[in-house]
Structures are given as structure tokens and as C-alpha cells.
Design an enzyme around this catalytic site. Structure first.
Site, PDB file in Angstrom:
ATOM      1  N   ARG A  61       1.762   8.181   7.228  1.00 32.38           N
ATOM      2  CA  ARG A  61       2.747   8.328   8.307  1.00 32.38           C
ATOM      3  C   ARG A  61       2.495   9.698   8.922  1.00 32.38           C
ATOM      4  O   ARG A  61       2.438  10.700   8.218  1.00 32.38           O
ATOM      5  CB  ARG A  61       4.165   8.226   7.727  1.00 32.38           C
ATOM      6  N   GLU A  69       8.203   2.095  18.982  1.00 34.97           N
ATOM      7  CA  GLU A  69       8.010   0.926  18.120  1.00 34.97           C
ATOM      8  C   GLU A  69       7.212  -0.140  18.864  1.00 34.97           C
ATOM      9  O   GLU A  69       7.181  -0.155  20.101  1.00 34.97           O
ATOM     10  CB  GLU A  69       9.366   0.363  17.693  1.00 34.97           C
ATOM     11  N   ARG A 103       4.833   6.309   1.601  1.00 34.51           N
ATOM     12  CA  ARG A 103       3.634   6.625   2.372  1.00 34.51           C
ATOM     13  C   ARG A 103       3.382   8.132   2.345  1.00 34.51           C
ATOM     14  O   ARG A 103       4.329   8.920   2.326  1.00 34.51           O
ATOM     15  CB  ARG A 103       3.784   6.190   3.832  1.00 34.51           C
TER      16      ARG A 103
END
Length: 173
Positions: A61, A69, A103
Site C-alpha cells: 500500500r 477508488e 499489507r
């Protein structure tokens, strides 16, 4: 008495120095946690997969920014921009921690020496995320965002672009 006072002063200064070193390590990505790998996947504009040690895929990330998005305006273009900038290239990964999904959160350094975050923000494909962007580099990224906004680049072409963190809240309603 004088020797013990000097010893206390020395200990005090040493303790302050160690605290400063510890704080600086906590507030910046540690170069000891930096590694290189090939980008083998793009999930969306701010999530990539890098092959570590030529065998282990690591989902990353991007630190400090938030791209639209996929279902949001500019989401697909942000993903395409990330792909164009780093897919199948060797990048340096400067780890900053883990997110709540496990992540790796990292700054990605591209082959030309710029950061992926910087490029995405300057191209109007991402926002600097003030809630999470706390390192000194964030000020530079914010300046790049302001320049992109002023020039009407990327998502700043829209009349009132909605930051992804607000869009996610509104899309759940």
C-alpha cells in the site's frame, strides 16, 4: 561531588541523544528496511505487488497518498497511471510499516529516482492523505498536489473532485 554531577550530565545528554535517534527512526522509513524488487502486479492506483528476492510477492500500500477508488471518477486512470509508471520495473521499497489489512506500507522509488507517490500526485492521480502522511516528504508531495490542482491536471479537471476517504464513507450509505 563534581565528578558525580559530570557523570549525571553525561548520562542525561546520552539519554537525550538516544531518544532523538529513536524518534527519528520511528518517524522516517528505515533504510535497513529498504529492498529492491520487480513490480509484478497493480491492484489499483495505490496498491501494487512487488517480487522480493525474486520469489516472494509482497502486496504494498503506497505510503501517504490515496488514489481514487476503481468505481470512482479517475479510479481507472489512476490504476493505469500506476501501471505505466512502475509495472515490470525494478523499484526500491522503503518500508514504513503495516496497514490494518497486513499489507506493507511503503514509499516506492522509481528507476529515475523519483517516488511513485510524488509522480501520482503531480499527475493529478492521487491526493496526499493528511491523516496518514506525516513524514517531511509529505510537504513536498503537498506542494506537487497544489501545483497539479492549480494547473487543472488529472482529477483536478473535475469541478469538485471528491477525496477517496470521503467517497468511501458516502458510498457506504
Amino acid at each position: 561531588m563534581l565528578k558525580s554531577r559530570q557523570a549525571l550530565n553525561t548520562l542525561f545528554l546520552l539519554r537525550r541523544f538516544l531518544c532523538l535517534v529513536a524518534c527519528s527512526l520511528l518517524l522516517s522509513p528505515c533504510s535497513a528496511l529498504a529492498w529492491s524488487g520487480v513490480v509484478i502486479g497493480i491492484s489499483d492506483g495505490d496498491t501494487i505487488t512487488v517480487l522480493q528476492d525474486e520469489r516472494r510477492p509482497v502486496k504494498i500500500r503506497l505510503y501517504g497518498i490515496d488514489c481514487p477508488e476503481k468505481r470512482q471518477a479517475w479510479g481507472n486512470r489512476a490504476t493505469q497511471g500506476t501501471r505505466r509508471l512502475c509495472y515490470d520495473k525494478v523499484v526500491d521499497v522503503e518500508e514504513a510499516g503495516l496497514d490494518r489489512y497486513g499489507r506493507t506500507v511503503a514509499i516506492i522509488i522509481l528507476p529515475d529516482g523519483s517516488s511513485l507517490q510524488e509522480r501520482l500526485v503531480e499527475e493529478g492521480l492521487a491526493w496526499v492523505w493528511p491523516r496518514y502522511c506525516k513524514l517531511p516528504i509529505c510537504q513536498e508531495w503537498s506542494a506537487g498536489e497544489a501545483t497539479a490542482k492549480e494547473a487543472g491536471v488529472g482529477l483536478w479537471q473535475d469541478e469538485e473532485p471528491i477525496p477517496p476517504w470521503e467517497w468511501r464513507v458516502n458510498s457506504r450509505r
